[in-house]
Design a protein around this motif. Structure first.
Motif, PDB file in Angstrom:
ATOM      1  N   GLY A 133       0.821  -1.203   0.000  1.00  0.00           N
ATOM      2  CA  GLY A 133       0.000   0.000   0.000  1.00  0.00           C
ATOM      3  C   GLY A 133       0.853   1.251   0.000  1.00  0.00           C
ATOM      4  N   THR A 134       0.204   2.376   0.286  1.00  0.00           N
ATOM      5  CA  THR A 134       0.862   3.678   0.273  1.00  0.00           C
ATOM      6  C   THR A 134       0.762   4.317   1.643  1.00  0.00           C
ATOM      7  OG1 THR A 134       0.346   3.983  -2.075  1.00  0.00           O
ATOM      8  CG2 THR A 134       0.913   5.956  -0.811  1.00  0.00           C
ATOM      9  N   ILE A 135       1.861   4.893   2.107  1.00  0.00           N
ATOM     10  CA  ILE A 135       1.941   5.490   3.443  1.00  0.00           C
ATOM     11  C   ILE A 135       2.433   6.941   3.322  1.00  0.00           C
ATOM     12  CG2 ILE A 135       3.346   5.494   5.561  1.00  0.00           C
ATOM     13  CD1 ILE A 135       1.183   3.505   5.792  1.00  0.00           C
ATOM     14  N   THR A 136       1.838   7.812   4.112  1.00  0.00           N
ATOM     15  CA  THR A 136       2.366   9.162   4.286  1.00  0.00           C
ATOM     16  C   THR A 136       2.959   9.235   5.682  1.00  0.00           C
ATOM     17  OG1 THR A 136       0.694  10.129   2.823  1.00  0.00           O
ATOM     18  CG2 THR A 136       1.848  11.625   4.321  1.00  0.00           C
ATOM     19  N   PRO A 137       4.274   9.394   5.807  1.00  0.00           N
ATOM     20  CA  PRO A 137       4.906   9.355   7.129  1.00  0.00           C
ATOM     21  C   PRO A 137       4.538  10.576   7.963  1.00  0.00           C
ATOM     22  CG  PRO A 137       6.514   9.978   5.473  1.00  0.00           C
ATOM     23  CD  PRO A 137       5.254   9.620   4.728  1.00  0.00           C
TER      24      PRO A 137
ATOM     25  N   HIS B  80       5.902   6.641  16.605  1.00  0.00           N
ATOM     26  CA  HIS B  80       4.918   6.306  15.576  1.00  0.00           C
ATOM     27  C   HIS B  80       3.512   6.533  16.133  1.00  0.00           C
ATOM     28  CE1 HIS B  80       7.800   4.435  12.784  1.00  0.00           C
ATOM     29  NE2 HIS B  80       8.391   3.964  13.849  1.00  0.00           N
ATOM     30  N   PRO B  81       2.933   7.711  15.883  1.00  0.00           N
ATOM     31  CA  PRO B  81       1.628   8.004  16.486  1.00  0.00           C
ATOM     32  C   PRO B  81       0.498   7.114  15.978  1.00  0.00           C
ATOM     33  CG  PRO B  81       2.305   9.733  14.947  1.00  0.00           C
ATOM     34  CD  PRO B  81       3.482   8.843  15.137  1.00  0.00           C
TER      35      PRO B  81
ATOM     36  N   GLU C 248      -2.585   1.630  13.061  1.00  0.00           N
ATOM     37  CA  GLU C 248      -3.508   2.071  12.013  1.00  0.00           C
ATOM     38  C   GLU C 248      -2.833   2.021  10.644  1.00  0.00           C
ATOM     39  OE1 GLU C 248      -4.751   3.877  15.893  1.00  0.00           O
ATOM     40  OE2 GLU C 248      -2.860   3.584  14.819  1.00  0.00           O
ATOM     41  N   ASN C 249      -1.587   2.470  10.566  1.00  0.00           N
ATOM     42  CA  ASN C 249      -0.854   2.406   9.294  1.00  0.00           C
ATOM     43  C   ASN C 249      -0.630   0.968   8.856  1.00  0.00           C
ATOM     44  OD1 ASN C 249      -0.533   5.162   8.712  1.00  0.00           O
ATOM     45  ND2 ASN C 249       1.261   5.338  10.021  1.00  0.00           N
TER      46      ASN C 249
ATOM     47  N   GLY D 155      -2.611  -3.951   5.240  1.00  0.00           N
ATOM     48  CA  GLY D 155      -3.074  -5.329   5.224  1.00  0.00           C
ATOM     49  C   GLY D 155      -2.597  -6.181   6.377  1.00  0.00           C
ATOM     50  N   ALA D 156      -1.996  -5.559   7.382  1.00  0.00           N
ATOM     51  CA  ALA D 156      -1.487  -6.326   8.536  1.00  0.00           C
ATOM     52  C   ALA D 156      -2.629  -6.749   9.456  1.00  0.00           C
ATOM     53  CB  ALA D 156      -0.479  -5.495   9.316  1.00  0.00           C
ATOM     54  N   ASP D 157      -2.475  -7.892  10.073  1.00  0.00           N
ATOM     55  CA  ASP D 157      -3.381  -8.378  11.135  1.00  0.00           C
ATOM     56  C   ASP D 157      -2.664  -8.156  12.444  1.00  0.00           C
ATOM     57  OD1 ASP D 157      -5.064  -9.670  12.868  1.00  0.00           O
ATOM     58  OD2 ASP D 157      -5.314 -11.468  11.622  1.00  0.00           O
ATOM     59  N   VAL D 158      -2.903  -7.000  13.073  1.00  0.00           N
ATOM     60  CA  VAL D 158      -2.167  -6.618  14.276  1.00  0.00           C
ATOM     61  C   VAL D 158      -3.065  -5.743  15.150  1.00  0.00           C
ATOM     62  CG1 VAL D 158      -1.174  -4.603  13.103  1.00  0.00           C
ATOM     63  CG2 VAL D 158      -0.037  -5.534  15.121  1.00  0.00           C
TER      64      VAL D 158
END
Length: 430
Positions: A14-18, A413-414, A418-419, A424-427
């Protein structure tokens, strides 16, 4: 304390905005004490240390407006009341030492308990900070357990060459020197991206700083600083973390606002573990299904290695992410932490997954990768990126793993979980 519950073995894509850089926003927030003019900050990360600083400012009478959802904060220290300070700086926050120079500029004298306690990464000493303040004209006195700092008038320009490159000591030097009388020179200065960020903001506020991004800073003092509106840069630690997560799980991740001008050596370090990082404008990309294989050096009788030390070396705080990748890579690789003597204390937790790590000494380990791994329950140390690295390994292993006491991750990492879920993580936190 919160635990991370992980069901691993799923590619993250996916795509992340840090978020904004934790290590930039904290000194910049402290630097706002150097002016009574209004300062507005954008892209402020919602992390515990920022909460502590904001609470400290408001307790002393400063006006702070923080739109947490928008990441925008406005600070006005014209109502700061030095009489309210009771000698207590924000608790549980190593970067509280960054308040020394700004508070001296504003208050001229303050006292607090002398406390040079260590942390999980080894002893953090106050001496470099006190040496700098004394060199620039402050008086330092200790009596039993109390530390008293005094400044008559303004700081005085001076030349200083410290024993080693310290990020926070460099930042204290600059904050003291920008309003000093005359010119100040710091040799052996730290030059990390977050140091550059703070200096750039101060320069935009009217400070005169030469040598930005180098190991020699020359600061010509000015009488007054102005306010303004500034944007906190992306956190290069978070950028690397999500690229590494894509690589270790076999997914494809894109990270926006990726500061490619800081990434030449970082990209080469990824390549040593078989990971290719691409840049499309300001977006960094790790493609899916990368084959993790340790790159053999031309000098074949030497062990491949990644050395971490003060910038512009590979960032020491990111070494755990590379170690996690090393656990999954075919071949052997040495990791050399040239800064912290306690940086490898968590290797026994990696071993619970089945990782094969040989600890040579407090600063060097060798990882023999691609060994059979199994899900496990591990204990996170109070080291942000080490906790992240344990998550990385767990995320690469099919089955349920637990990283206990992992909430130190929230310091940097606030929106970590959620990120991860967006990828697609199961956490979950529990």
């Amino acid at each position: 304390m919160a635990d991370l519950i992980i069901h691993g073995g799923k590619p993250l894509s996916g795509t992340i905005t840090p978020s904004g850089n934790k290590n930039s926003v904290l000194p910049i927030l402290c630097a706002t004490l150097l002016t009574d003019a209004r300062v507005t900050l954008r892209n402020v990360p919602l992390i515990t240390d920022v909460e502590k600083l904001v609470a400290f400012f408001t307790e002393q009478g400063s006006a702070v407006t923080w739109d947490r959802a928008a990441g925008t904060m406005t600070l006005d220290h014209s109502t700061f009341d030095a009489r309210r300070l009771n000698g207590e700086l924000p608790a549980g926050m190593r970067s509280a030492v960054l308040l020394f120079a700004p508070l001296l500029q504003r208050m001229k004298k303050f006292a607090l308990p002398a406390n040079a306690k260590g942390c999980s990464l080894g002893i953090r000493e106050l001496d470099p900070h006190l040496e700098i303040l004394e060199k620039l004209g402050a008086k330092v006195a200790t009596h039993r357990d109390d530390l008293t700092l005094t400044l008559k008038g303004r700081f005085q320009g001076a030349r200083h060459w410290p024993d080693y490159m310290s990020v926070t000591a460099t930042e204290n030097f600059v904050m003291a020197a920008v309003l000093a009388e005359g010119q100040s020179v710091l040799l052996n200065a730290a030059s990390e991206p977050h140091v550059q960020d703070m200096c750039a903001v101060l320069a935009a506020m009217g400070a005169k700083i030469a040598g930005l991004g180098t190991s020699q800073l020359t600061v010509t003092g000015v009488a007054k600083l102005k306010g303004g509106t500034f944007t906190i840069n992306s956190d290069h630690h978070e950028i690397v973390t999500f690229l590494a997560l894509g690589a270790i799980t076999g997914g494809e991740i894109r990270v926006k606002n990726s500061l490619p001008h800081h990434f030449d050596l970082i990209t080469r370090s990824f390549a040593k573990l078989g990971v290719k990082i691409e840049h499309d404008g300001d977006t960094a990309i790790v493609r899916k299904r990368q084959k993790l294989v340790v790159e053999e050096p031309f000098t074949s009788n030497l062990l491949p290695k990644i050395e971490a030390a003060p910038w512009p070396y590979f960032p020491v705080d990111l070494l755990p992410c590379m170690i996690a990748l090393g656990v999954r890579s075919e071949g052997a690789v040495m990791f050399w932490n040239k800064v912290y003597e306690g940086g490898f204390t968590w290797m026994s937790e990696l071993a619970k997954f089945g990782a094969h790590v040989v600890v040579s000494d407090p600063h060097r380990i060798t990882v023999f990768g691609a060994k059979p791994l199994r899900p496990s329950t591990v204990e996170a140390p109070y080291i942000i990126r080490a906790a992240v690295a344990l998550y990385m390994v767990a995320a690469s292993i099919p089955g349920k793993s637990v990283v206990k006491n992992a909430d130190t991750i929230k310091r940097a990492h606030p929106n970590f979980v959620e990120n991860l879920r967006s990828l697609g993580a199961d956490v979950e936190w529990k």
